[in-house]
Design a protein around this motif. Structure first.
Motif, PDB file in Angstrom:
ATOM      1  N   ALA A  84      48.234  45.801  45.693  1.00 56.01           N
ATOM      2  CA  ALA A  84      48.396  44.865  44.581  1.00 56.01           C
ATOM      3  C   ALA A  84      47.499  43.644  44.762  1.00 56.01           C
ATOM      4  CB  ALA A  84      49.862  44.436  44.477  1.00 56.01           C
ATOM      5  N   VAL A  85      47.365  43.173  46.001  1.00 56.82           N
ATOM      6  CA  VAL A  85      46.482  42.037  46.273  1.00 56.82           C
ATOM      7  C   VAL A  85      45.034  42.403  45.941  1.00 56.82           C
ATOM      8  CG1 VAL A  85      45.490  40.625  48.114  1.00 56.82           C
ATOM      9  CG2 VAL A  85      47.963  40.965  47.999  1.00 56.82           C
ATOM     10  N   ALA A  86      44.609  43.587  46.388  1.00 60.53           N
ATOM     11  CA  ALA A  86      43.244  44.023  46.108  1.00 60.53           C
ATOM     12  C   ALA A  86      43.005  44.143  44.605  1.00 60.53           C
ATOM     13  CB  ALA A  86      42.972  45.363  46.791  1.00 60.53           C
ATOM     14  N   ALA A  87      43.963  44.722  43.904  1.00 56.54           N
ATOM     15  CA  ALA A  87      43.828  44.875  42.451  1.00 56.54           C
ATOM     16  C   ALA A  87      43.747  43.516  41.759  1.00 56.54           C
ATOM     17  CB  ALA A  87      45.002  45.690  41.904  1.00 56.54           C
ATOM     18  N   ALA A  88      44.549  42.565  42.225  1.00 55.27           N
ATOM     19  CA  ALA A  88      44.530  41.233  41.622  1.00 55.27           C
ATOM     20  C   ALA A  88      43.185  40.549  41.854  1.00 55.27           C
ATOM     21  CB  ALA A  88      45.664  40.387  42.202  1.00 55.27           C
ATOM     22  N   ARG A  89      42.631  40.719  43.029  1.00 51.47           N
ATOM     23  CA  ARG A  89      41.333  40.102  43.309  1.00 51.47           C
ATOM     24  C   ARG A  89      40.229  40.736  42.467  1.00 51.47           C
ATOM     25  NH1 ARG A  89      41.247  36.497  47.242  1.00 51.47           N
ATOM     26  NH2 ARG A  89      42.896  36.411  48.818  1.00 51.47           N
ATOM     27  N   LEU A  90      40.280  42.049  42.324  1.00 50.11           N
ATOM     28  CA  LEU A  90      39.284  42.720  41.480  1.00 50.11           C
ATOM     29  C   LEU A  90      39.441  42.296  40.025  1.00 50.11           C
ATOM     30  CD1 LEU A  90      39.460  46.290  43.057  1.00 50.11           C
ATOM     31  CD2 LEU A  90      37.499  44.740  43.146  1.00 50.11           C
ATOM     32  N   ALA A  91      40.693  42.182  39.556  1.00 48.66           N
ATOM     33  CA  ALA A  91      40.928  41.774  38.170  1.00 48.66           C
ATOM     34  C   ALA A  91      40.451  40.353  37.915  1.00 48.66           C
ATOM     35  CB  ALA A  91      42.419  41.889  37.847  1.00 48.66           C
ATOM     36  N   ALA A  92      40.441  39.527  38.978  1.00 46.96           N
ATOM     37  CA  ALA A  92      39.978  38.151  38.844  1.00 46.96           C
ATOM     38  C   ALA A  92      38.457  38.049  38.877  1.00 46.96           C
ATOM     39  CB  ALA A  92      40.582  37.285  39.953  1.00 46.96           C
ATOM     40  N   GLY A  93      37.784  39.183  39.027  1.00 41.62           N
ATOM     41  CA  GLY A  93      36.328  39.190  39.001  1.00 41.62           C
ATOM     42  C   GLY A  93      35.659  39.161  40.351  1.00 41.62           C
ATOM     43  N   GLN A  94      36.456  39.255  41.433  1.00 40.62           N
ATOM     44  CA  GLN A  94      35.840  39.286  42.752  1.00 40.62           C
ATOM     45  C   GLN A  94      35.149  40.637  42.952  1.00 40.62           C
ATOM     46  OE1 GLN A  94      38.355  38.039  45.990  1.00 40.62           O
ATOM     47  NE2 GLN A  94      39.455  36.560  44.719  1.00 40.62           N
ATOM     48  N   PRO A  95      33.948  40.640  43.543  1.00 34.84           N
ATOM     49  CA  PRO A  95      33.216  41.902  43.704  1.00 34.84           C
ATOM     50  C   PRO A  95      33.888  42.816  44.712  1.00 34.84           C
ATOM     51  CG  PRO A  95      32.069  40.096  44.792  1.00 34.84           C
ATOM     52  CD  PRO A  95      33.173  39.471  43.991  1.00 34.84           C
ATOM     53  N   ALA A  96      33.599  44.100  44.582  1.00 34.48           N
ATOM     54  CA  ALA A  96      34.231  45.095  45.449  1.00 34.48           C
ATOM     55  C   ALA A  96      33.864  44.931  46.907  1.00 34.48           C
ATOM     56  CB  ALA A  96      33.874  46.502  44.977  1.00 34.48           C
ATOM     57  N   ASP A  97      32.713  44.308  47.187  1.00 32.92           N
ATOM     58  CA  ASP A  97      32.327  44.120  48.586  1.00 32.92           C
ATOM     59  C   ASP A  97      32.636  42.717  49.096  1.00 32.92           C
ATOM     60  OD1 ASP A  97      30.428  42.707  47.210  1.00 32.92           O
ATOM     61  OD2 ASP A  97      28.696  43.645  48.176  1.00 32.92           O
ATOM     62  N   ALA A  98      33.429  41.950  48.332  1.00 34.21           N
ATOM     63  CA  ALA A  98      33.870  40.647  48.824  1.00 34.21           C
ATOM     64  C   ALA A  98      34.791  40.856  50.025  1.00 34.21           C
ATOM     65  CB  ALA A  98      34.591  39.871  47.727  1.00 34.21           C
ATOM     66  N   ALA A  99      34.675  39.993  51.012  1.00 36.92           N
ATOM     67  CA  ALA A  99      35.435  40.178  52.249  1.00 36.92           C
ATOM     68  C   ALA A  99      36.948  40.254  52.019  1.00 36.92           C
ATOM     69  CB  ALA A  99      35.095  39.049  53.229  1.00 36.92           C
ATOM     70  N   PRO A 100      37.573  39.376  51.204  1.00 32.33           N
ATOM     71  CA  PRO A 100      39.023  39.477  51.020  1.00 32.33           C
ATOM     72  C   PRO A 100      39.443  40.776  50.325  1.00 32.33           C
ATOM     73  CG  PRO A 100      38.237  37.312  50.375  1.00 32.33           C
ATOM     74  CD  PRO A 100      37.027  38.176  50.543  1.00 32.33           C
ATOM     75  N   VAL A 101      38.593  41.275  49.428  1.00 31.67           N
ATOM     76  CA  VAL A 101      38.909  42.541  48.745  1.00 31.67           C
ATOM     77  C   VAL A 101      38.846  43.699  49.733  1.00 31.67           C
ATOM     78  CG1 VAL A 101      38.235  44.128  46.902  1.00 31.67           C
ATOM     79  CG2 VAL A 101      38.054  41.656  46.545  1.00 31.67           C
ATOM     80  N   GLU A 102      37.774  43.755  50.503  1.00 27.64           N
ATOM     81  CA  GLU A 102      37.650  44.822  51.497  1.00 27.64           C
ATOM     82  C   GLU A 102      38.792  44.780  52.502  1.00 27.64           C
ATOM     83  OE1 GLU A 102      33.837  44.556  53.337  1.00 27.64           O
ATOM     84  OE2 GLU A 102      32.889  45.857  51.852  1.00 27.64           O
ATOM     85  N   ALA A 103      39.156  43.565  52.943  1.00 19.96           N
ATOM     86  CA  ALA A 103      40.227  43.430  53.925  1.00 19.96           C
ATOM     87  C   ALA A 103      41.544  43.947  53.368  1.00 19.96           C
ATOM     88  CB  ALA A 103      40.367  41.973  54.356  1.00 19.96           C
ATOM     89  N   ALA A 104      41.833  43.647  52.101  1.00 16.64           N
ATOM     90  CA  ALA A 104      43.088  44.096  51.491  1.00 16.64           C
ATOM     91  C   ALA A 104      43.141  45.622  51.401  1.00 16.64           C
ATOM     92  CB  ALA A 104      43.251  43.465  50.104  1.00 16.64           C
ATOM     93  N   VAL A 105      42.034  46.239  50.982  1.00 13.77           N
ATOM     94  CA  VAL A 105      42.020  47.702  50.855  1.00 13.77           C
ATOM     95  C   VAL A 105      42.071  48.367  52.226  1.00 13.77           C
ATOM     96  CG1 VAL A 105      40.740  49.678  49.966  1.00 13.77           C
ATOM     97  CG2 VAL A 105      40.788  47.552  48.657  1.00 13.77           C
ATOM     98  N   ASP A 106      41.360  47.797  53.193  1.00 16.46           N
ATOM     99  CA  ASP A 106      41.399  48.350  54.549  1.00 16.46           C
ATOM    100  C   ASP A 106      42.819  48.331  55.102  1.00 16.46           C
ATOM    101  OD1 ASP A 106      38.704  48.823  54.520  1.00 16.46           O
ATOM    102  OD2 ASP A 106      38.164  47.066  55.712  1.00 16.46           O
ATOM    103  N   ARG A 107      43.528  47.238  54.868  1.00 19.20           N
ATOM    104  CA  ARG A 107      44.895  47.139  55.388  1.00 19.20           C
ATOM    105  C   ARG A 107      45.845  48.052  54.630  1.00 19.20           C
ATOM    106  NH1 ARG A 107      45.688  40.858  57.346  1.00 19.20           N
ATOM    107  NH2 ARG A 107      43.800  40.799  58.618  1.00 19.20           N
ATOM    108  N   ALA A 108      45.628  48.207  53.323  1.00 22.60           N
ATOM    109  CA  ALA A 108      46.434  49.164  52.566  1.00 22.60           C
ATOM    110  C   ALA A 108      46.220  50.580  53.095  1.00 22.60           C
ATOM    111  CB  ALA A 108      46.078  49.086  51.077  1.00 22.60           C
TER     112      ALA A 108
END
Length: 394
Positions: free
Chosen positions: A321-345
């Motif tokens: 859900a965190v990763a989805a929220a960051r992507l929906a906010a326009g953060q790129p897929a290779d942004a560090a917080p997005v990658e970290a969220a998906v890696d942990r999921a």
């Protein structure tokens, strides 16, 4: 309560080396552990020229999980990766073209230290940067995480084919070896005063720390003054940086909820810890709105709390859900917080013991992993293969 000290010195082997980072370790090691930590007793962990970022992460994670004060001494050089343009601590095998895979991402410090109680964590840094990274840092600062006190300096390259010495950190060690343990700000000023006479006036001086529970600004830089203060003299004022407004604390909660959350986890009260984090998540939602960094911070805390409680499914769902929220906010897929969220999921999905629940979550994770492949090759293939096995076993 005993303290924990992590001594980390890292720099590339060969012509890419900007600083002889490991040379500071014998000087620091000569300081009694209790003096390094500023506590009655302390445990010291030393990392000299590590080869793999995962090895550094393992030691940092263990140090961050230890109760009591944590002091991290980092000596080395910063480099930007070519794809994301994010700072990394260069390790022994790091080259300009391999930073993304062989360096230690700086944001991992923030990620691993963010759950620690405010006021219990200190970073002392002596960093060198190449010209490109130096220019990047001057415009952005260095994010170290909420609740972390940071002191040190970043120095520019000293010239072609020259290797600098970690003079700031050696000065810190010299002050500590001289007897007594001054306060951190005084220690910082004494170290700056010692290196001022060596002509290092082009450095950027690090000051600052987190703004509290809701997250804080990056640590600021100030150009080193032409002459540093003498011991006992007035310290220069740190640069003024705007701080994000903090949400009003819920009734009955002190300013630093992380301390109560940590205490609840250590006592085994996982429901109580999650309930407290949920209340702060709601406060952040009302104050800053859905998708804000403040809300996402508390969502990430709750994902970690689910992991601590052994609820891998809930942790996985929350990270997704965190990763989805960051992507929906326009953060790129290779942004560090997005990658970290998906890696942990992804990691938590692999720890779900109920096959039916893991199978139900698999397609959504595969879709998310398709959008955010991450740094590890074959991550999407791994999800698909595991999902096929779960579907075959049903």
């Amino acid at each position: 309560m005993p303290g924990t000290v992590l001594l980390l010195a890292a720099s590339p082997v060969g012509k890419g080396c900007l600083v002889d980072a490991a040379s500071v370790l014998p000087v620091l090691a000569a300081v009694p552990p209790a003096v390094l930590a500023g506590t009655d007793t302390a445990n010291v962990v030393e990392l000299a020229d590590p080869l793999e970022p995962q090895a550094v992460l393992t030691r940092l994670r263990a140090a961050a999980a230890a109760p009591g004060p944590l002091t991290v001494f980092v000596t080395g050089q910063l480099q930007l990766d070519r794809k994301q343009r994010l700072p990394h601590l260069a390790l022994a095998r790091t080259t300009p073209s391999t930073v993304r895979y062989t360096g230690f991402p700086w944001h991992w410090f923030r990620e691993e230290l963010r759950l620690r109680s405010a006021g219990t964590t200190t970073l002392l840094l002596d960093l060198h940067a190449d010209a490109e990274t130096w220019a990047w840092l001057r415009g952005r600062g260095l994010e170290c995480g909420p609740g972390v006190a940071v002191y040190g300096r970043v120095a520019p390259p000293v010239g072609r084919r020259k290797v600098a010495a970690p003079t700031y950190m050696k000065a810190v060690a010299t002050v500590l070896r001289s007897g007594g343990r001054p306060g951190l700000e005084q220690l910082h000023q004494l170290a700056l005063a010692r290196i001022a006479g060596e002509g290092e006036v082009g450095d950027l001086v690090l000051w600052g720390g987190g703004a509290g529970a809701g997250g804080g600004p990056a640590v600021g830089f100030a150009p080193a003054a032409p002459s540093h203060p003498v011991p006992g003299g007035p310290a220069p004022s740190p640069p003024v940086r705007p701080e994000r407004p903090r949400p009003q604390a819920p009734d009955g909660l002190e300013d630093d909820p992380h301390a109560r959350i940590t205490a609840a986890v250590q006592a085994g009260d996982h429901p109580g810890a999650d309930a407290l984090a949920a209340r702060w998540e709601q406060v952040a939602l009302l104050a800053h709105g859905a998708g804000s960094e403040e809300v996402l911070h508390w969502s990430e805390v709750r994902a970690d709390l689910a992991m601590f409680a052994g609820d891998a499914e809930r942790s996985c769902r929350t990270w997704m859900a965190v990763a989805a929220a960051r992507l929906a906010a326009g953060q790129p897929a290779d942004a560090a917080p997005v990658e970290a969220a998906v890696d942990r999921a992804h990691h938590q999905w692999g720890r779900i013991t109920d096959r039916d629940r893991a199978r139900d979550l698999g397609p959504a994770l595969a879709e998310l992993r398709g959008r955010v492949p991450g740094r590890r090759e074959g991550a999407l293939d791994h999800v698909r293969e595991q999902l096929r096995q779960l579907q075959t076993q049903s």
